[in-house]
Scaffold this active site. Structure first.
Site, PDB file in Angstrom:
ATOM      1  N   THR A  77       0.854  -1.199   0.000  1.00 37.93           N
ATOM      2  CA  THR A  77       0.000   0.000   0.000  1.00 37.93           C
ATOM      3  C   THR A  77       0.886   1.243   0.000  1.00 37.93           C
ATOM      4  O   THR A  77       2.075   1.160  -0.317  1.00 37.93           O
ATOM      5  CB  THR A  77      -0.973  -0.014   1.208  1.00 37.93           C
ATOM      6  OG1 THR A  77      -1.948   1.017   1.046  1.00 37.93           O
ATOM      7  CG2 THR A  77      -0.260   0.192   2.545  1.00 37.93           C
ATOM      8  N   ASN A  78       0.334   2.399   0.326  1.00 38.35           N
ATOM      9  CA  ASN A  78       1.123   3.632   0.440  1.00 38.35           C
ATOM     10  C   ASN A  78       0.483   4.524   1.507  1.00 38.35           C
ATOM     11  O   ASN A  78      -0.559   4.164   2.058  1.00 38.35           O
ATOM     12  CB  ASN A  78       1.211   4.331  -0.919  1.00 38.35           C
ATOM     13  CG  ASN A  78      -0.161   4.665  -1.457  1.00 38.35           C
ATOM     14  OD1 ASN A  78      -0.886   5.486  -0.900  1.00 38.35           O
ATOM     15  ND2 ASN A  78      -0.551   4.001  -2.536  1.00 38.35           N
TER      16      ASN A  78
END
Ligand code: C5P
Length: 231
Positions: free
Chosen positions: A25-26
């Site tokens: 993810t980020n």
């Protein structure tokens, strides 16, 4: 198309799972999506948010659709876009996903020491919607760049068939402030902003009102008069 504008917003990150507990993810927080929704509600219009997993609370009155992966975000947007006037792609969807998903949790065993994963590209949401965009709809994209910002942003604007693209940098992630440059399809710098995200959204809507909404109204009134003429 309803008279009260419905504006689609993609917001937050997406997740791509390697196994039932681990994911790629980020750090996208959804703050930009929330700022967009606030301004859209204040304008008396309807924000339709397609959001990845975030802890932030979106403003009351927004229509919210929750998704996890980039493909789910795309499918949801594909379904909602035809009934919306435009889309603002503020999400940071994962661009890659693991080629294989392990149904079982990967154990920290000796045999998994040095395990290698292959990642494959996920679909691009704005580019896909750009292919089905009607003439009376508009698309706004973001480009978060660390080098050759303007060039990369303008390449994305073309590829994703955006009407405007907002160039920003990694400091914008999970921040209250916006260091934004907004470019149009001719590559002109239309706004150079250093302000709160909400103030930046208001500036963005000045451009959308002038160039996208006005143009969309012109097209739909032409279509109407054409239909009247034909009958
Ligand atoms: O990741 P990238 O820099 O290409 O993102 C540029 C724009 O495209 C952003 O508005 C982002 O929300 C959108 N995007 C998308 N689908 C993806 C990746 C990015 O719509 N898979």
């Amino acid at each position: 198309m309803p008279t009260r504008q419905r504006i689609l917003i993609t917001s937050g990150p997406t997740r791509e799972y390697l196994d039932p507990v681990r994911f790629l993810t980020n750090g996208s927080s959804g703050r930009m999506g929330a700022a967009l929704a606030e301004v859209i509600l204040e304008r008396g219009e309807l924000p339709v948010i397609v959001s990845g997993p975030v802890t932030l609370v979106y403003p009351d009155g927004a229509e919210i659709h929750r998704v996890v992966t980039t493909e789910e975000m795309l499918e949801c947007c594909r379904r909602l876009f035809p009934d919306c006037n435009g889309i603002i792609g503020a999400a940071a969807p994962c661009d890659f996903k693991p080629e294989f998903f392990s149904e079982q949790k990967l154990s920290k065993s000796e045999e998994n020491n040095g395990v290698v994963f292959r990642f494959v590209k996920t679909p691009d949401i704005l580019a896909t919607l750009g292919q089905i965009k009607r003439r009376d709809q508009w698309i706004i994209g973001f480009a978060l760049e660390t080098e050759n910002g303007r060039d990369h942003a303008l390449t994305k604007l073309k590829r994703k068939k955006c009407d405007f693209i907002i160039l920003n940098n990694p400091q914008s992630i999970d921040s209250e402030t916006a260091l934004f440059q907004i470019f149009n399809t001719s590559g002109e710098l239309c706004a150079d902003l250093n302000c709160t995200k909400k103030a930046a959204v208001k500036e963005l809507f000045t451009l959308i009102d002038k160039h996208c909404i006005f143009a969309a109204k012109e097209i739909s009134s032409c279509t109407r008069s054409h239909k009247i003429y034909k009958s």
